[in-house]
Motif scaffolding. Structure first.
Motif, PDB file in Angstrom:
ATOM      1  N   PRO A 103       0.842  -1.193   0.000  1.00  0.00           N
ATOM      2  CA  PRO A 103       0.000   0.000   0.000  1.00  0.00           C
ATOM      3  C   PRO A 103       0.881   1.247   0.000  1.00  0.00           C
ATOM      4  CG  PRO A 103      -0.092  -1.093   2.160  1.00  0.00           C
ATOM      5  CD  PRO A 103       0.842  -1.889   1.299  1.00  0.00           C
ATOM      6  N   GLY A 105       0.678   5.566   0.410  1.00  0.00           N
ATOM      7  CA  GLY A 105      -0.084   6.788   0.622  1.00  0.00           C
ATOM      8  C   GLY A 105       0.546   7.875  -0.225  1.00  0.00           C
ATOM      9  N   ALA A 107       3.805   8.356   0.086  1.00  0.00           N
ATOM     10  CA  ALA A 107       5.205   7.908   0.037  1.00  0.00           C
ATOM     11  C   ALA A 107       6.142   8.948   0.656  1.00  0.00           C
ATOM     12  CB  ALA A 107       5.632   7.581  -1.379  1.00  0.00           C
ATOM     13  N   HIS A 108       5.725   9.497   1.802  1.00  0.00           N
ATOM     14  CA  HIS A 108       6.561  10.488   2.483  1.00  0.00           C
ATOM     15  C   HIS A 108       7.407   9.860   3.587  1.00  0.00           C
ATOM     16  CE1 HIS A 108       5.479  13.525  -0.125  1.00  0.00           C
ATOM     17  NE2 HIS A 108       5.226  14.522   0.704  1.00  0.00           N
ATOM     18  N   ASN A 123      -3.278   4.262  -2.787  1.00  0.00           N
ATOM     19  CA  ASN A 123      -4.467   4.548  -1.971  1.00  0.00           C
ATOM     20  C   ASN A 123      -5.028   5.943  -2.162  1.00  0.00           C
ATOM     21  OD1 ASN A 123      -5.287   2.297  -0.323  1.00  0.00           O
ATOM     22  ND2 ASN A 123      -3.203   2.353   0.430  1.00  0.00           N
ATOM     23  N   ALA A 141      -9.098   6.125   3.401  1.00  0.00           N
ATOM     24  CA  ALA A 141      -7.737   6.230   3.945  1.00  0.00           C
ATOM     25  C   ALA A 141      -6.777   6.964   3.014  1.00  0.00           C
ATOM     26  CB  ALA A 141      -7.202   4.835   4.258  1.00  0.00           C
ATOM     27  N   GLY A 166       2.617  17.832  11.335  1.00  0.00           N
ATOM     28  CA  GLY A 166       3.117  19.138  10.919  1.00  0.00           C
ATOM     29  C   GLY A 166       2.800  19.392   9.461  1.00  0.00           C
ATOM     30  N   LEU A 170      -0.278  14.394   3.917  1.00  0.00           N
ATOM     31  CA  LEU A 170      -0.012  12.972   4.145  1.00  0.00           C
ATOM     32  C   LEU A 170      -1.361  12.268   4.191  1.00  0.00           C
ATOM     33  CD1 LEU A 170       2.420  13.544   7.160  1.00  0.00           C
ATOM     34  CD2 LEU A 170       3.094  13.102   4.792  1.00  0.00           C
ATOM     35  N   VAL A 181       2.206  11.657  15.025  1.00  0.00           N
ATOM     36  CA  VAL A 181       2.575  12.532  16.139  1.00  0.00           C
ATOM     37  C   VAL A 181       2.035  13.940  15.847  1.00  0.00           C
ATOM     38  CG1 VAL A 181       4.545  13.572  17.333  1.00  0.00           C
ATOM     39  CG2 VAL A 181       4.664  11.194  16.553  1.00  0.00           C
ATOM     40  N   LEU A 228       2.516  -0.455  10.321  1.00  0.00           N
ATOM     41  CA  LEU A 228       3.485  -0.310   9.232  1.00  0.00           C
ATOM     42  C   LEU A 228       3.058  -1.068   7.976  1.00  0.00           C
ATOM     43  CD1 LEU A 228       6.668  -0.748  11.475  1.00  0.00           C
ATOM     44  CD2 LEU A 228       5.573   1.395  10.787  1.00  0.00           C
ATOM     45  N   GLY A 229       1.753  -1.163   7.744  1.00  0.00           N
ATOM     46  CA  GLY A 229       1.240  -1.802   6.519  1.00  0.00           C
ATOM     47  C   GLY A 229       1.390  -3.303   6.500  1.00  0.00           C
ATOM     48  N   ILE A 234      -5.490  -0.275   5.186  1.00  0.00           N
ATOM     49  CA  ILE A 234      -6.585   0.519   5.754  1.00  0.00           C
ATOM     50  C   ILE A 234      -7.297   1.198   4.579  1.00  0.00           C
ATOM     51  CG2 ILE A 234      -7.192   2.428   7.295  1.00  0.00           C
ATOM     52  CD1 ILE A 234      -4.446   1.976   8.687  1.00  0.00           C
ATOM     53  N   TRP A 351      16.469  10.550   6.712  1.00  0.00           N
ATOM     54  CA  TRP A 351      15.936  11.060   7.986  1.00  0.00           C
ATOM     55  C   TRP A 351      16.154  10.070   9.121  1.00  0.00           C
ATOM     56  CZ3 TRP A 351      10.615  13.918   6.922  1.00  0.00           C
ATOM     57  CH2 TRP A 351      10.873  15.012   6.094  1.00  0.00           C
ATOM     58  N   TYR A 386       9.268  16.855  19.468  1.00  0.00           N
ATOM     59  CA  TYR A 386       7.827  16.897  19.749  1.00  0.00           C
ATOM     60  C   TYR A 386       7.544  16.196  21.065  1.00  0.00           C
ATOM     61  CZ  TYR A 386       7.457  17.954  14.778  1.00  0.00           C
ATOM     62  OH  TYR A 386       7.587  18.527  13.536  1.00  0.00           O
ATOM     63  N   ILE A 453       9.712   6.129  10.392  1.00  0.00           N
ATOM     64  CA  ILE A 453       9.319   6.866   9.185  1.00  0.00           C
ATOM     65  C   ILE A 453      10.534   7.263   8.364  1.00  0.00           C
ATOM     66  CG2 ILE A 453       7.236   7.792  10.245  1.00  0.00           C
ATOM     67  CD1 ILE A 453       8.809  10.446  10.625  1.00  0.00           C
TER      68      ILE A 453
HETATM   69  C1  LIG Z   1       7.308  17.267   5.765  1.00  0.00           C
HETATM   70  C2  LIG Z   1       6.900  16.114   6.630  1.00  0.00           C
HETATM   71  C3  LIG Z   1       6.385  16.359   7.888  1.00  0.00           C
HETATM   72  C4  LIG Z   1       5.994  15.296   8.698  1.00  0.00           C
HETATM   73  N1  LIG Z   1       5.469  15.572   9.922  1.00  0.00           N
HETATM   74  C5  LIG Z   1       5.075  14.563  10.709  1.00  0.00           C
HETATM   75  C6  LIG Z   1       4.477  14.804  11.969  1.00  0.00           C
HETATM   76  O1  LIG Z   1       4.290  15.949  12.381  1.00  0.00           O
HETATM   77  N2  LIG Z   1       4.090  13.733  12.706  1.00  0.00           N
HETATM   78  C7  LIG Z   1       4.255  12.443  12.259  1.00  0.00           C
HETATM   79  O2  LIG Z   1       3.876  11.508  12.944  1.00  0.00           O
HETATM   80  N3  LIG Z   1       4.816  12.193  11.086  1.00  0.00           N
HETATM   81  C8  LIG Z   1       5.229  13.211  10.304  1.00  0.00           C
HETATM   82  N4  LIG Z   1       5.792  12.931   9.095  1.00  0.00           N
HETATM   83  C9  LIG Z   1       6.019  11.521   8.737  1.00  0.00           C
HETATM   84  C10 LIG Z   1       4.760  10.869   8.176  1.00  0.00           C
HETATM   85  O3  LIG Z   1       3.759  10.744   9.149  1.00  0.00           O
HETATM   86  C11 LIG Z   1       5.043   9.460   7.676  1.00  0.00           C
HETATM   87  O4  LIG Z   1       6.091   9.469   6.782  1.00  0.00           O
HETATM   88  C12 LIG Z   1       3.789   8.871   7.027  1.00  0.00           C
HETATM   89  O5  LIG Z   1       3.961   7.481   6.870  1.00  0.00           O
HETATM   90  C13 LIG Z   1       3.566   9.496   5.686  1.00  0.00           C
HETATM   91  O6  LIG Z   1       2.287   9.190   5.202  1.00  0.00           O
HETATM   92  P1  LIG Z   1       2.170   8.723   3.696  1.00  0.00           P
HETATM   93  O7  LIG Z   1       0.734   8.868   3.320  1.00  0.00           O
HETATM   94  O8  LIG Z   1       3.155   9.403   2.847  1.00  0.00           O
HETATM   95  O9  LIG Z   1       2.539   7.178   3.877  1.00  0.00           O
HETATM   96  P2  LIG Z   1       3.542   6.279   3.014  1.00  0.00           P
HETATM   97  O10 LIG Z   1       4.926   6.779   3.184  1.00  0.00           O
HETATM   98  O11 LIG Z   1       3.026   6.148   1.639  1.00  0.00           O
HETATM   99  O12 LIG Z   1       3.383   4.874   3.751  1.00  0.00           O
HETATM  100  C14 LIG Z   1       4.010   4.625   4.973  1.00  0.00           C
HETATM  101  C15 LIG Z   1       3.892   3.127   5.304  1.00  0.00           C
HETATM  102  O13 LIG Z   1       2.534   2.811   5.538  1.00  0.00           O
HETATM  103  C16 LIG Z   1       2.055   1.893   4.578  1.00  0.00           C
HETATM  104  N5  LIG Z   1       0.743   2.384   4.171  1.00  0.00           N
HETATM  105  C17 LIG Z   1       0.442   3.494   3.465  1.00  0.00           C
HETATM  106  N6  LIG Z   1      -0.891   3.602   3.331  1.00  0.00           N
HETATM  107  C18 LIG Z   1      -1.437   2.540   3.980  1.00  0.00           C
HETATM  108  C19 LIG Z   1      -2.766   2.083   4.206  1.00  0.00           C
HETATM  109  N7  LIG Z   1      -3.824   2.743   3.731  1.00  0.00           N
HETATM  110  N8  LIG Z   1      -2.946   0.949   4.911  1.00  0.00           N
HETATM  111  C20 LIG Z   1      -1.907   0.247   5.402  1.00  0.00           C
HETATM  112  N9  LIG Z   1      -0.626   0.626   5.209  1.00  0.00           N
HETATM  113  C21 LIG Z   1      -0.401   1.761   4.524  1.00  0.00           C
HETATM  114  C22 LIG Z   1       3.060   1.890   3.444  1.00  0.00           C
HETATM  115  O14 LIG Z   1       3.140   0.639   2.795  1.00  0.00           O
HETATM  116  C23 LIG Z   1       4.341   2.211   4.171  1.00  0.00           C
HETATM  117  O15 LIG Z   1       4.859   1.043   4.716  1.00  0.00           O
HETATM  118  C24 LIG Z   1       6.167  13.965   8.248  1.00  0.00           C
HETATM  119  C25 LIG Z   1       6.685  13.712   6.986  1.00  0.00           C
HETATM  120  C26 LIG Z   1       7.037  14.785   6.169  1.00  0.00           C
HETATM  121  C27 LIG Z   1       7.571  14.494   4.810  1.00  0.00           C
END
Ligand SMILES: Cc1cc2nc3c(=O)[nH]c(=O)nc-3n(C[C@H](O)[C@H](O)[C@H](O)COP(=O)(O)OP(=O)(O)OC[C@H]3O[C@@H](n4cnc5c(N)ncnc54)[C@H](O)[C@@H]3O)c2cc1C
Length: 498
Positions: A103, A105, A107-108, A123, A141, A166, A170, A181, A228-229, A234, A351, A386, A453
């Motif tokens: 999955p 999202g 990809a951050h 997703n 989701a 922040g 996402l 967080v 962690l997927g 979801i 990171w 944080y 992350i």
């Molecule tokens: C600028 C910036 C600021 C940030 N600030 C914060 C912050 O304030 N607090 C915090 O907690 N984090 C923060 N993050 C980190 C962020 O929460 C995580 O990197 C989060 O996973 C990103 O969401 P995404 O949609 O990009 O997920 P992805 O990176 O696409 O996925 C993360 C993981 O979850 C899995 N996954 C994705 N979607 C699903 C789904 N629907 N069901 C099951 N598994 C899934 C993926 O396979 C992967 O393993 C920040 C990141 C950035 C780049």
């Protein structure tokens, strides 16, 4: 939600997949199927879908890396789901043919967590708000937290999710898979985002579509949040909403001295009037080395008494008054500008992100500061802290440090960003080695844990240690809900099948 017509229009150039050839281990397109001689072994036809399954190179390349630009895996095919049923059908199909599934999202994450050589599920194509208010929202989701925050605020009365990261571009599924967080909202008086979920819809690794909550299939609910997927995809979440105030007053205080900074940080997080606190740091040598941002949310006619908020602190405050949504979108505004001016998405981001026990934050930072150089953060990177009140965290995943007598745990991020899209040779290896070293020291000496992350190379042994006494329960959930270990292999948690 985008309509079916727009959905197809946006991807008109995508090459549709019609099946999978289990002998040749390759996906089959419509054109390839038409050209196949009738004597050829029949391939397995892909299921009919509400969305699309695509195979063209641009669609696959677009999901071959993440925000880190460190790890690259081009998937064999990409699913743009039109429904949870699509995800279920494709997981079942992939399971029959032994194709890994990830999955995705936004990809951050930064170290290949959501990448796959098999099938990537995008997703973000599922992004509807199904219902909203007065105490909850039910959302797909793939929606961004930004969209939910805007819709909740537009509700009468004004509402907000109690915890917002922040950066809000996402997905809900992505942050619920790691923890979530409170980057700009939540943390002092709330749990993590995973602690404010009432119910989930999940497609498991067996392709079953399940609704779960604390009362219904609690093992699934518990292990998917922060999971962690690994356990399931979801597809929907029912999330708490709380009343939103209209204004935010932030007090920004600067420090060069770790002890003075930590004293004021502790003072501010304990003040009931303060709604949110986070801190930034840079490598020593630049002044101020630390900045605290303390925020009070309020109605326009009830501004906070500044002395009640910051009386007794040693830093000299700069006061910023904004609307609530301006505050919530502070980092989004910054990242948007970096996208326009600095090719943000393509910069390399090794990171480092950990939880530090509350009793250790001073000694941890003092030690970290002796190792940190400007290169460790980079001109566009950030050091971030944080605070999280432990009593509000109820979910066992993500893994916080063991209780140490403090009411607090702190996230510490060294969010390194390369100065250019092609950093000098050795930069990535050097930063990954640094992350490995910092992680070992955080875990072994400071009793901290990983917030997974970022970009920390981990062994299977490391992962088992990370899950600690929850490892048997997490592994049992994996065996039950994803017995063929199809999901999110990029995390490398179950690499050896144990
Ligand atoms: C600028 C910036 C600021 C940030 N600030 C914060 C912050 O304030 N607090 C915090 O907690 N984090 C923060 N993050 C980190 C962020 O929460 C995580 O990197 C989060 O996973 C990103 O969401 P995404 O949609 O990009 O997920 P992805 O990176 O696409 O996925 C993360 C993981 O979850 C899995 N996954 C994705 N979607 C699903 C789904 N629907 N069901 C099951 N598994 C899934 C993926 O396979 C992967 O393993 C920040 C990141 C950035 C780049």
């Amino acid at each position: 939600m985008i309509g079916r017509r727009e959905f197809l229009g946006a991807t008109a150039a995508a090459v549709a997949v019609v099946g999978f050839d289990p002998l040749g281990r390759g996906w089959v397109t419509e054109a390839q199927a038409a050209e196949r001689p009738s004597s050829a072994t029949p391939f397995a036809g892909a299921p009919a879908l509400d969305g699309e399954l695509v195979l063209d190179a641009p669609s696959r390349e677009a999901v071959a890396t993440d925000l880190g630009n460190i790890t690259f895996h081009t998937p064999g095919a990409v699913l743009r789901p039109g429904s949870a049923r699509d995800i279920s059908r494709m997981i079942r199909f992939c399971r029959r043919h032994g194709i890994p599934v990830s999955p995705r999202g936004q990809a951050h994450t930064t170290y290949g967590q959501g990448l796959s050589d098999g099938l990537v599920i995008e997703n973000r194509y599922l992004k509807r708000i199904h219902s909203l208010g007065p105490t909850t929202a039910e959302v797909d989701a793939g929606i961004h937290w930004m969209e939910l925050a805007k819709a909740a605020y537009a509700h009468t009365p004004r509402l907000t999710p109690p915890v917002l990261t922040g950066y809000t571009g996402l997905t809900v599924g992505g942050t619920l898979s790691v923890g979530g967080v409170g980057g700009l909202v939540g943390g002092l008086h709330t749990g993590l985002q995973v602690d404010h979920v009432r119910e989930l819809e999940v497609v498991t690794g067996t392709g079953d579509i399940e609704r779960c909550s604390r009362d219904r299939k609690p093992d699934l609910f518990e292990s998917v949040l922060g999971g962690l997927g690994q356990i399931g995809v979801i597809t929907k979440a029912v999330i708490d909403l709380v009343p939103a105030k209209q204004r935010a007053r932030s007090y920004v205080l600067g420090y060069d001295d770790t002890a003075a900074f930590a004293r004021d940080l502790r003072l501010l997080i304990e003040r009931p009037v303060v709604d949110h606190v986070y801190a930034e740091f840079v490598a020593p040598g630049t002044s101020p080395t630390y900045k605290i941002h303390a925020t009070v949310f309020h109605e326009p006619d009830q501004p906070p008494h500044d002395r009640t908020v910051i009386g007794g602190v040693s830093g000299v405050p700069e006061i910023r008054n904004t609307s609530y949504l301006e505050h919530v979108f502070t980092i989004d505004t910054l990242i948007d500008s970096l996208r326009q001016t600095a090719d943000w998405d393509r910069l390399v981001k090794p990171w480092f992100d950990v939880w530090v026990p509350g009793t250790r934050i001073e000694s941890y930072l003092a030690e970290l500061m002796t190792t940190l150089t400007p290169r460790d953060i980079g001109p566009l990177g950030a050091g971030l802290i944080y605070p999280q009140r432990r009593a509000r965290v109820h979910n066992p995943y993500p893994r916080l440090p063991r209780p140490d007598g403090s009411d607090w745990a702190f996230i510490v991020d060294v969010n390194t960003v390369s100065a250019t899209t092609r950093p000098e040779p050795g930069f990535v290896d050097e930063m990954l080695a640094r992350n490995k070293r910092l992680y070992a020291r955080t875990r072994d000496h400071h009793k901290g844990t990983l917030y997974p992350i970022g970009s920390v190379p981990l062994t299977e042994e490391d992962w088992r240690g990370h899950f600690g006494d929850k490892w048997p329960a997490f592994r049992a959930a994996k065996r039950r809900y994803d017995p063929d270990q199809l999901l999110a292999r990029g995390q490398n948690i179950f690499r050896d099948g144990r």
